[in-house]
Design an enzyme around this catalytic site. Structure first.
Site, PDB file in Angstrom:
ATOM      1  N   SER A  17       0.856  -1.174  -0.085  1.00  0.00           N
ATOM      2  CA  SER A  17       0.058  -0.046   0.044  1.00  0.00           C
ATOM      3  C   SER A  17       0.717   1.201  -0.034  1.00  0.00           C
ATOM      4  O   SER A  17       0.331   2.308  -0.418  1.00  0.00           O
ATOM      5  CB  SER A  17      -0.775   0.046   1.385  1.00  0.00           C
ATOM      6  N   CYS A 198       2.848  -6.457  10.125  1.00  0.00           N
ATOM      7  CA  CYS A 198       2.787  -5.285   9.226  1.00  0.00           C
ATOM      8  C   CYS A 198       4.319  -4.836   8.773  1.00  0.00           C
ATOM      9  O   CYS A 198       4.832  -4.653   9.546  1.00  0.00           O
ATOM     10  CB  CYS A 198       2.023  -4.173   9.696  1.00  0.00           C
ATOM     11  N   HIS A 200       5.289  -2.179   7.536  1.00  0.00           N
ATOM     12  CA  HIS A 200       5.531  -0.873   7.997  1.00  0.00           C
ATOM     13  C   HIS A 200       6.242  -0.831   9.447  1.00  0.00           C
ATOM     14  O   HIS A 200       6.990   0.060   9.703  1.00  0.00           O
ATOM     15  CB  HIS A 200       4.365   0.024   7.908  1.00  0.00           C
TER      16      HIS A 200
END
Ligand code: DGL
Length: 279
Positions: A17, A198, A200
């Site tokens: 994303s 995740c 990130h």
């Protein structure tokens, strides 16, 4: 409708994303430097973590289709939210229609496969976006392989925005990192292993380490995914032959090129070629 896609060998596509997938890409390139890569970040529409199942699926399918159109025969969803909400549907429903010879792989399975040999207490925790936690993909995948492991989860809805907005080192980040870790550990005091589910989150590692009690192993995904991809290519020579080898890497973003280049420098130690595209 059946599309005409290039059948020649191409680069490996890596999708996220936003910037988080760069933590996966850099480990993949360390492990498999010989291949060509295209990184695609849907930065203009990030974060995905708070979006509905339908929207994450729709955006991810757009990205995968675009990477296929750019010549990728193999695409890695370097995003847990997309892996949790879109991977299975794309593999089962869309690949047969788009091109049954291409492959899309995710990051959850390779992470989960390693967990059994890391936890001693058989009590683990998962920190991830709200979308990934709500999908229950981690407990489902863990229990398929290790039915005896107890999984507790905590959504960290503000961690991705902190990273995407270059606030990972700020004092404000401390509050949310400490709070979410404490909430997770309060659910089960026997947790000895915490998955950062995740891509990130490794950008918050200095703060995560500060607030994670000693004796708890924090698991990041980059190396696990890279190793799993290496094994996959060794087991699938027909796909390995379809991945071009030149050691090149190009970047595509749906946001401005300038913004991507500036922010990506926090993840990468090289100057990069980036081009803006629309999905
Ligand atoms: N890097 C993505 C993941 O692993 C972040 C998702 C998001 O955009 O919220 O889940």
């Amino acid at each position: 409708m059946k599309q005409t896609l290039p059948s020649a060998p191409g680069p490996i596509g890596v999708f996220d994303s936003g910037y988080g997938g760069l933590t996966i890409l850099s480990k993949i390139r360390e492990t498999l430097p010989q291949y060509d890569y295209i990184y695609l970040g849907d930065n203009a529409r990030a974060p995905y973590g708070t979006r509905s199942f339908e929207i994450v699926y729709e955006f991810t399918l757009q990205a995968v289709t675009r990477l296929f159109g750019m010549g990728c025969q193999l695409v890695i969803l370097a995003c847990n939210t997309a892996s949790a909400k879109a991977l299975r549907t794309i593999q089962i429903n869309d690949l047969p229609r788009l091109d049954p010879t291409r492959r899309v792989l995710g990051v959850i399975r390779p992470t989960v496969e390693c967990i059994g040999s890391i936890t001693h207490s058989r009590h683990i925790g998962v920190l991830a976006t709200a979308g990934t936690i709500k999908s229950e993909s981690y407990p489902l995948e863990v229990h398929k392989l290790f039915p005896d492991i107890k999984v507790s989860s905590e959504a960290c809805p503000l961690w991705v925005p902190l990273v995407e907005n270059n606030e990972a080192q700020s004092e404000g980040a401390d509050y949310f990192v400490r709070q979410d870790i404490q909430r997770l550990l309060a659910k089960d005091e026997q947790i000895d292993t915490v998955i950062l589910g995740c891509t990130h989150f490794p950008l918050l590692l200095p703060k995560i380490k500060q607030y994670m009690p000693e004796g708890i192993t924090t698991v990041t995904q980059g190396e696990l995914v890279a190793k799993s991809l290496k094994d996959y290519l060794a087991r699938h020579p027909e796909m390995e032959k379809k991945c071009t080898k030149g050691g090149r890497c190009v970047y595509r973003t749906t946001e401005s090129e300038k913004k991507f280049t500036e922010s990506a420098s926090a993840f990468l130690n090289e100057s990069i070629r980036v081009e803006r595209i629309e999905l």
